[in-house]
Design an enzyme around this catalytic site. Sequence first.
Site, mmCIF file in Angstrom:
data_model
loop_
_atom_site.group_PDB
_atom_site.id
_atom_site.type_symbol
_atom_site.label_atom_id
_atom_site.label_comp_id
_atom_site.label_asym_id
_atom_site.label_seq_id
_atom_site.Cartn_x
_atom_site.Cartn_y
_atom_site.Cartn_z
ATOM 1 N N SER A 147 0.937 -1.230 0.037
ATOM 2 C CA SER A 147 0.047 0.087 0.282
ATOM 3 C C SER A 147 0.484 0.883 0.097
ATOM 4 O O SER A 147 2.154 0.980 0.508
ATOM 5 C CB SER A 147 -0.973 0.172 0.947
ATOM 6 O OG SER A 147 -1.756 1.111 1.387
ATOM 7 N N TYR A 160 -2.424 -1.521 10.062
ATOM 8 C CA TYR A 160 -2.541 -1.682 8.922
ATOM 9 C C TYR A 160 -0.592 -1.722 8.021
ATOM 10 O O TYR A 160 -0.530 -2.179 6.990
ATOM 11 C CB TYR A 160 -3.924 -0.870 8.342
ATOM 12 C CG TYR A 160 -3.592 -1.435 6.329
ATOM 13 C CD1 TYR A 160 -4.300 -3.200 6.231
ATOM 14 C CD2 TYR A 160 -3.182 -0.855 5.361
ATOM 15 C CE1 TYR A 160 -4.811 -2.859 4.973
ATOM 16 C CE2 TYR A 160 -3.601 -1.096 4.058
ATOM 17 C CZ TYR A 160 -4.511 -2.175 3.820
ATOM 18 O OH TYR A 160 -4.056 -2.583 2.367
#
Length: 255
Positions: A147, A160
């Site tokens: 990400s 995350y």
Amino acid sequence: MSTTTNPIAIVTGGSRGLGRSTALHLAGQGFDVILTYQTQATQAQAVVAEIEASGRKALALPLDVADSSRFSAFAQSVREALRSRWNTEHFQVLVNNAGTGVHASLMDTTEAQFDALVNVHLKGVFFLTQKLLPLMADGGRIVNLSSGLARFALPGYAAYASMKGAIETLTRYMAKELGPRGIAVNVVAPGAIATDFGGGAVRDNAQLNAFVASQTALGRVGEADDIGAMIASLCSPANRWVNAQRIEVSGGMFV
């Protein structure tokens, strides 16, 4: 046993979003596809039908990437499918796409949320790949998903993003250890994408959408096909010499 005419790709979480786009783009490049789903069986079968309508073979198999105790059984299902449907022992591409998100501050993140992220994004990728590697052809490709949040920091994504940072490190180790087999391993890091991930906030929240677009050099939020096309391109012969790389696909977010 003879080898199938078309190369075969496995895409986890292929029923929707980035996984669906990846599966369709791979099919467009001549791959047959095994895609996994957790609960969206109807959506998964719709992707299978779309791939088969294009002239490629496809199969959807259930898989919970958070439950590593089931990975051996899943690998056996893949083995049986390769033999029965493709008359081969091996597949060529693995895309570790399946994932889930948690948005919570450092202080508010629970151990249960943290552990769930570990199981899906780190432990799941590590041990699913381990179980499937005996079925992967030498010279194959692995693409992991990270990400943009592993590069830039936005409050609420500490847990995350930490998992994605770990995946970036794991990718380099995979590339090093699997190099003798000719297997290239890369990691794709999407920016903010307009899908249903995280409750669809980037797609559905006009204020958030506008903010992301304003912070992106190309002036818009990403779409699933922006990512699926990139992942598929990494699996093409033209990119055979790309290995152990982090490729951010964010349109120039926060540059």
